[in-house]
Scaffold this active site. Structure first.
Site, PDB file in Angstrom:
ATOM      1  CB  THR A  88      -0.923  -0.017   1.240  1.00 17.42           C
ATOM      2  OG1 THR A  88      -1.759  -1.174   1.157  1.00 17.42           O
ATOM      3  CG2 THR A  88      -1.776   1.234   1.328  1.00 17.42           C
ATOM      4  CB  CYS A 333     -14.320  -3.287   2.131  1.00 20.91           C
ATOM      5  SG  CYS A 333     -15.663  -3.245   3.290  1.00 20.91           S
TER       6      CYS A 333
HETATM    7  N1  PLP Z   1      -1.448  -4.609  -4.294  1.00 20.66           N
HETATM    8  C1  PLP Z   1      -2.026  -5.805  -4.459  1.00 20.66           C
HETATM    9  C2  PLP Z   1      -2.226  -6.329  -5.840  1.00 20.66           C
HETATM   10  C3  PLP Z   1      -2.446  -6.552  -3.364  1.00 20.66           C
HETATM   11  O1  PLP Z   1      -3.030  -7.741  -3.547  1.00 20.66           O
HETATM   12  C4  PLP Z   1      -2.240  -6.016  -2.062  1.00 20.66           C
HETATM   13  C5  PLP Z   1      -2.700  -6.746  -0.869  1.00 20.66           C
HETATM   14  O2  PLP Z   1      -3.610  -7.539  -0.910  1.00 20.66           O
HETATM   15  C6  PLP Z   1      -1.615  -4.763  -1.946  1.00 20.66           C
HETATM   16  C7  PLP Z   1      -1.239  -4.083  -3.076  1.00 20.66           C
HETATM   17  C8  PLP Z   1      -1.375  -4.142  -0.605  1.00 20.66           C
HETATM   18  O3  PLP Z   1      -0.245  -4.705   0.018  1.00 20.66           O
HETATM   19  P1  PLP Z   1      -0.048  -4.574   1.603  1.00 20.66           P
HETATM   20  O4  PLP Z   1      -1.006  -5.517   2.230  1.00 20.66           O
HETATM   21  O5  PLP Z   1       1.371  -4.993   1.837  1.00 20.66           O
HETATM   22  O6  PLP Z   1      -0.263  -3.161   1.944  1.00 20.66           O
END
Ligand code: PLP
Length: 387
Positions: A88, A333
């Site tokens: 994220t 969500c």
């Molecule tokens: N991008 C994708 C494609 C994801 O599947 C996820 C998490 O499910 C994220 C970003 C976010 O990653 P994080 O959980 O490390 O913040």
């Protein structure tokens, strides 16, 4: 893979709940045994990597070793690895800091991106996808033509809900002719397919450790050589002033160790694909009306996104959970409320079908017994309730 390593992958992971058939690897994965060992060692070396004394230097060395491991697994220079709190934050750094530092006037992103990308992109800037879940490259070209100034294009390498792999290298070639930067979210792809930063030609990439046996709360933004960003939150000059805050040493060590195993995890995906393909064959034999999304295109080997009209995702999830089987809805969500997946809707799937979709995602500990347990519960549920 050596027999010993294969056995380590199956038996030697933390977090196995013997009563649960865990089929939700795209949500998160069990912690690898080597990672757990590395974490235990790292916790005792508790120094601050910015401290000049011995404990600090030990922590610094651990962070830099992990950086080398992550860099080597993607064939990138160590200077391009910026550790973050996860996928994220890495996406936010790319879409906000990189776009701003590079003077981009807008961010265009595929309509099927993770919410951590979509949150930074206005609806008008969403690139449509075809029915098979692949980004519409011609539509992207028209959007690029309509822009006067430089833009940043964000297209994920593999989708978290359907597993569909995107033609990122082709998108990069197109984007470069318009002077655009390209960011790819490789959170789901890393450890499941070969990810080579230079071959893709992207400018930046986000990764997350907990999808490949590392710990939650750690990830990285990978930056092409020569690109700079300003930290989103100002503070200490950590990560060469690109991401302030005392490093999460333990999480970073865990990430480096997991990245070192990415090749083994990838090779195990052939076995996982056979499990997934047998699962899908049995689903379709029992319920030919079931829809499996992205099946006709290149997908991650571990992912099956299936809908059966008339049986809401919640019902399926609850019945499976009661039987000790963990899967996800197409889209959940954080409040736990399930809404129809934006990914499936972008693929033209009607909301009443999208709200009946579940995602089964497997990994290195998944077995045929897990799949059989799933089918034993899901098949009668689907057949007795299907519209
Ligand atoms: N991008 C994708 C494609 C994801 O599947 C996820 C998490 O499910 C994220 C970003 C976010 O990653 P994080 O959980 O490390 O913040």
């Amino acid at each position: 893979m050596a027999a010993y390593q294969a056995a380590r992958l199956v038996k030697g992971t933390m977090g196995r709940d013997s009563d649960t058939a865990y089929l939700d690897y795209n949500a998160t994965s069990p912690v690898l045994a080597e990672v757990a060992d590395a974490v235990a060692e790292s916790i005792s070396a508790f120094g601050n990597p910015s401290s000049v004394h011995g404990l600090g230097r030990r922590a610094r060395a651990a962070v830099e070793t992990a950086r080398e491991e992550v860099a080597a697994s993607l064939s990138v220079p160590v200077s391009g690895v910026v550790f973050t709190s996860g996928g994220t934050e890495a996406n936010a750094l790319a879409l906000r800091s990189l776009a701003a530092t590079a003077g981009c006037e807008a961010v265009l992103a595929s309509a099927i991106e993770h919410p951590s990308v979509l949150a930074h992109v206005p609806n008008d800037n969403l690139i449509p996808v075809h029915e098979n879940g692949i980004v519409d490259v011609s539509a992207l070209e028209e959007m690029l033509q309509a822009r006067a100034g430089p833009v940043l294009v964000a297209v994920m390498l593999a989708n978290n809900e359907t597993g569909v792999v995107q033609p990122v290298a082709e998108i990069v070639k197109l984007a470069k002719t318009y002077g655009a930067l390209v960011h790819t979210d490789a959170v789901q792809a890393f450890g499941k397919i070969d990810v080579n930063f230079a071959d893709l030609g992207v400018d930046s990439m986000s990764l997350s450790a907990h999808k490949l046996g590392g710990l939650k709360g750690t990830g990285a933004l990978i930056l092409r050589d020569g690109l700079s960003i300003e930290a989103d939150l100002p503070g200490g000059g950590q990560e060469r002033s690109r991401r302030a805050g005392t490093e999460n040493v333990t999480g970073i060590v865990a990430f480096g160790t997991a990245a070192g195993r990415a090749g083994d995890l990838r090779r195990d995906c052939e076995r996982v694909r056979r499990l997934r393909d047998r699962l899908e064959a049995k689903i379709l034999a029992a319920a030919p009306q079931a829809r499996i999304f992205g099946r006709e295109t290149e997908r991650l080997d571990n992912t099956c996104c299936v809908a059966i009209s008339g049986v809401p995702s919640e019902t399926q999830l609850m019945r499976l959970d009661l039987a000790g089987i963990a899967v996800s809805a197409g889209s959940a969500c954080s409040s736990g409320k399930i809404s129809p997946s934006h990914v499936l809707q972008a693929m033209g799937v009607a909301p009443e079908i999208a709200k009946c979709a579940i995602r089964i995602s497997m990994g290195w500990k998944s077995t045929q017994a897990d799949v059989d347990r799933f089918l034993d519960v899901w098949t009668p549920l689907a057949l007795n309730n299907a519209a």
